[in-house]
Structures are given as C-alpha cells and as structure tokens.
Design a protein around this motif. Structure first.
Motif, mmCIF file in Angstrom:
data_model
loop_
_atom_site.group_PDB
_atom_site.id
_atom_site.type_symbol
_atom_site.label_atom_id
_atom_site.label_comp_id
_atom_site.label_asym_id
_atom_site.label_seq_id
_atom_site.Cartn_x
_atom_site.Cartn_y
_atom_site.Cartn_z
ATOM 1 N N ARG A 6 35.329 55.231 40.797
ATOM 2 C CA ARG A 6 36.587 55.275 40.052
ATOM 3 C C ARG A 6 37.299 53.924 39.990
ATOM 4 O O ARG A 6 38.058 53.656 39.061
ATOM 5 N N GLU A 7 37.051 53.059 40.977
ATOM 6 C CA GLU A 7 37.768 51.781 41.069
ATOM 7 C C GLU A 7 37.052 50.696 40.251
ATOM 8 O O GLU A 7 35.939 50.295 40.574
ATOM 9 N N PRO A 8 37.685 50.178 39.169
ATOM 10 C CA PRO A 8 37.022 49.165 38.321
ATOM 11 C C PRO A 8 36.702 47.862 39.048
ATOM 12 O O PRO A 8 35.744 47.170 38.680
ATOM 13 N N LEU A 9 37.484 47.512 40.065
ATOM 14 C CA LEU A 9 37.279 46.246 40.752
ATOM 15 C C LEU A 9 36.118 46.289 41.744
ATOM 16 O O LEU A 9 35.642 45.243 42.191
ATOM 17 N N ARG A 28 44.677 41.699 37.636
ATOM 18 C CA ARG A 28 43.230 41.810 37.867
ATOM 19 C C ARG A 28 42.614 42.886 36.981
ATOM 20 O O ARG A 28 41.505 42.716 36.470
ATOM 21 N N TYR A 29 43.319 43.993 36.813
ATOM 22 C CA TYR A 29 42.789 45.065 35.956
ATOM 23 C C TYR A 29 42.793 44.644 34.489
ATOM 24 O O TYR A 29 41.882 44.989 33.737
ATOM 25 N N TYR A 30 43.815 43.882 34.073
ATOM 26 C CA TYR A 30 43.825 43.368 32.703
ATOM 27 C C TYR A 30 42.713 42.358 32.480
ATOM 28 O O TYR A 30 42.152 42.262 31.381
ATOM 29 N N HIS A 31 42.381 41.580 33.534
ATOM 30 C CA HIS A 31 41.275 40.631 33.420
ATOM 31 C C HIS A 31 39.977 41.330 33.022
ATOM 32 O O HIS A 31 39.186 40.800 32.239
ATOM 33 N N TYR A 54 33.128 37.030 38.956
ATOM 34 C CA TYR A 54 33.862 36.301 40.002
ATOM 35 C C TYR A 54 34.344 37.246 41.099
ATOM 36 O O TYR A 54 34.146 36.980 42.301
ATOM 37 N N TYR A 55 34.948 38.362 40.719
ATOM 38 C CA TYR A 55 35.443 39.318 41.711
ATOM 39 C C TYR A 55 34.297 39.900 42.543
ATOM 40 O O TYR A 55 34.400 40.039 43.760
ATOM 41 N N HIS A 56 33.197 40.244 41.889
ATOM 42 C CA HIS A 56 32.070 40.828 42.608
ATOM 43 C C HIS A 56 31.415 39.801 43.536
ATOM 44 O O HIS A 56 30.947 40.151 44.627
ATOM 45 N N TYR A 57 31.383 38.553 43.112
ATOM 46 C CA TYR A 57 30.859 37.490 43.976
ATOM 47 C C TYR A 57 31.666 37.393 45.271
ATOM 48 O O TYR A 57 31.093 37.299 46.373
ATOM 49 N N LEU A 58 32.998 37.428 45.147
ATOM 50 C CA LEU A 58 33.856 37.379 46.334
ATOM 51 C C LEU A 58 33.570 38.553 47.275
ATOM 52 O O LEU A 58 33.398 38.384 48.486
ATOM 53 N N LEU A 59 33.537 39.756 46.704
ATOM 54 C CA LEU A 59 33.380 40.959 47.524
ATOM 55 C C LEU A 59 32.015 41.016 48.202
ATOM 56 O O LEU A 59 31.913 41.336 49.393
ATOM 57 N N TRP A 108 53.214 38.504 30.786
ATOM 58 C CA TRP A 108 52.109 38.106 31.660
ATOM 59 C C TRP A 108 52.619 37.406 32.916
ATOM 60 O O TRP A 108 52.098 37.627 34.012
ATOM 61 N N ILE A 109 53.653 36.572 32.777
ATOM 62 C CA ILE A 109 54.202 35.847 33.931
ATOM 63 C C ILE A 109 54.812 36.819 34.936
ATOM 64 O O ILE A 109 54.665 36.673 36.152
ATOM 65 N N LYS A 110 55.504 37.840 34.430
ATOM 66 C CA LYS A 110 56.183 38.796 35.307
ATOM 67 C C LYS A 110 55.253 39.879 35.845
ATOM 68 O O LYS A 110 55.638 40.628 36.748
ATOM 69 N N LEU A 111 54.046 39.961 35.316
ATOM 70 C CA LEU A 111 53.122 41.009 35.734
ATOM 71 C C LEU A 111 52.639 40.736 37.163
ATOM 72 O O LEU A 111 52.228 39.624 37.470
#
Length: 332
Positions: A255-258, A181-184, A197-202, A172-175
């Motif tokens: 297609r983009e999960p984020l 973000r995708y693992y989140h 949280y991500y959608h709020y930012l965007l 996880w540290i080296k990722l």
C-alpha cells in the motif's frame, strides 16, 4: 578579535561535501581515524577554518562523524545514512558511495546547465520581444486599423498564467517535506528518477542493518531515533505505527508508494540474513544505476523539449504581428 570558533560556519557546498566524503572514506579505508580529516581538509582546501573548528569541537565532545557533520549538511537523508553506516561498521564504504553519487550528480548538473544555457537565453529574448509587441508595437498597429476592426489589448492570459505560476510556487514551498515525496512519485517525466533515488537509500540502509543481525522491530526502533526529516525515519515511524495497530507488513509494503515492492519478494523467500543483505545491496546498486540512466535520459530530452517551446513562442510572435497587419489590409 573574533575567534575562529565564534564565527558561524556556512553549510558545505556540493563540491566541498563530495571531497570531504571522499577524504573520510579514503582515511577510514586505510585504517586512519576519521578525526585525521581535520589535519588534511584545511591544507587541501576542503573545509574552511570555521567548519574545521565546528568539527573539532564536536569530535572533542565525543560525537560521531554524522552528528558532527549535521550542522554543515542540508541533506537529512545523507546524515541518516552515515549514522546507520557508522553504527554498523560500514562508514568507509558509505562515505565513498555517497561521494561517488554526489560527484556524478554534479557532473550531470553541469551537463544539464550547458545544454539549457542557449535555449533559455532564446526563450528570455523571445519573451522580451513578445512583451515589446504587446506593449509597444501592437497598440500602434491597432491605431492604424479601421474603427470597426480596432481591437482592445487583452493581457488577461498573461496575468492568469503568472498568477497560476505564483500560486503553484507558494503551494510547493509551504508543502511539508513528507507530502512532497509522494508528489515526486506522481510527477511526469521525473517520477522514475525520484523512485530510483528513494529505493536506493532504503535498500542501502536495510542491507547495513540486516547484515548487523537486527530484527525488523529493532530496525524500526533504531532508525526512528534519527532526524525526523529524513526519508528513512519517516518510513520507519509510519511502518512501526501501522504494525503496532495490527496491520500486516505485506499489506503495508503493497500500500505504501515509497516502499519498493521488491521487499515483498525478500519477505516471501525467507532467506538467511546474510543472503538478504547481499540481495539488498544488489538491489541498491541496480537502483543507483537506474537513477543515473534516467538522469542521462532526462538530460538528453530536455533540450529538444525546450526547442519545441521556442518554436511555439516563435509561432505566437508571428501571429501577434501578422494578424493586426492582416486586419489593416482588409480595412483598405
């Protein structure tokens, strides 16, 4: 004697950052220049002298607030939000909203720490007791068993468990932050929190940019100039590359999960920019409230889950003690 400006300032702590953003938001809301924060922040103990010196030097060089704050803030998403808001006249609102968000998150963190303190203390004590049983008590019980029922100590489950935990931590540290973000979004229990949280930012940043009259291509090119570690820049560059490669925007969003699927609805409606900006602001607020609800729900669930873990550890402790005693009794 070392000058104040020669001392490297430390990054802002969470409480400092919250109070600083609140102060900036109030000054800007009441018509004062943001540079006035340097007069009030030291007296209110919001900033240290080295931090004030760094900001003062940045303001003298003509840097905007976001760029001046960048060396003091470890959150690239926040800096990008401030840069976008500052360029399009929404800096006061952005500062106040982020201060509110950070303050609520701090309150939730305090509440979570309070709920976790007792269960974690119990787990640590029980793990210590389990180690005592394995290393001290169980060997003595085994020495009392008949020879045919004597058991060897096996520590491989503990060793394997610790090794796996260490490997996961290193992984996880080296990722890279982009892959994290995708693992989140795939994590059980907390994936909805990260998604909100991500959608709020965007939604917040898109509302500011669309309200300023920028086209999609201008938005992508403009945002791509900021810190590459932030979510907004990562997505802007990715979408821009795919559009330039001939991909359809609707397929990219799907297609983009984020990227939130609500963007597909906004594109299909084809409304005027003013109404699109209003809808994006409403969606941003909805995701902000959803984020808070999910965090509160998580806090309510964490303590019962830990007590289940404690119950399992207690059962293991009983088995570690009672099974050898049962073997000894059978031997007689």
């Amino acid at each position: 004697m070392t000058s104040i400006n020669s001392v490297k300032p430390r990054p802002l702590k969470a409480e400092q950052l919250t109070e600083f953003l609140e102060l900036c938001g109030e000054l800007l809301k009441n018509g004062y220049p943001v540079q006035n924060v340097l007069v009030l922040a030291p007296s209110l103990k919001v900033l240290s002298q080295p931090q004030v010196g760094l900001l003062a030097d940045a303001f003298k060089e003509g840097q905007p607030l976001a760029q001046a704050m960048a060396p003091l803030v470890r959150q690239p998403n926040l800096i990008t939000q401030l840069e976008i808001a500052e360029a399009h006249g929404n800096l006061a609102t952005c500062c106040r909203e982020n201060a509110q968000f950070l303050r609520e998150r701090q309150e939730q963190s305090k509440q979570l720490r309070g709920l976790l303190a007792y269960p974690i203390f119990l787990i640590i004590m029980m793990m210590a007791l389990l180690a005592f049983i394995q290393l001290v008590l169980k060997p003595q019980l085994n020495s009392l068993m008949p020879e045919q029922t004597s058991q060897r100590q096996t520590f491989w489950p503990i060793v394997v468990g610790l090794a796996l935990l260490l490997m996961l931590t290193i992984f996880w540290i080296k990722l890279p932050i982009e892959k994290r973000r995708y693992y989140h979004l795939k994590m059980p229990i907390v994936h909805q929190i990260w998604s909100s949280y991500y959608h709020y930012l965007l939604f917040t940043d898109l509302a500011h940019l669309i309200q300023s009259g920028l086209s999609l291509q201008e938005i992508l090119g403009y945002v791509s100039k900021f810190d590459s570690k932030s979510l907004q820049v990562f997505l802007a560059r990715k979408v821009e590359d795919e559009i330039n490669a001939g991909q359809d925007l609707r397929k990219i969003i799907h297609r983009e999960p984020l990227l939130p699927n609500e963007l597909l609805i906004l594109l299909a409606k084809g409304e005027e920019r003013q109404f699109q900006a209003m809808e994006l602001q409403i969606l941003a607020q909805r995701n902000f409230h959803s984020l808070n609800r999910n965090l509160k729900r998580l806090i309510e669930q964490v303590q019962p889950l830990l007590f289940i873990v404690i119950a399992v550890i207690i059962a293991v402790l009983y088995l570690q003690i009672l099974l050898p005693i049962y073997q000894i009794m059978r031997g007689f």
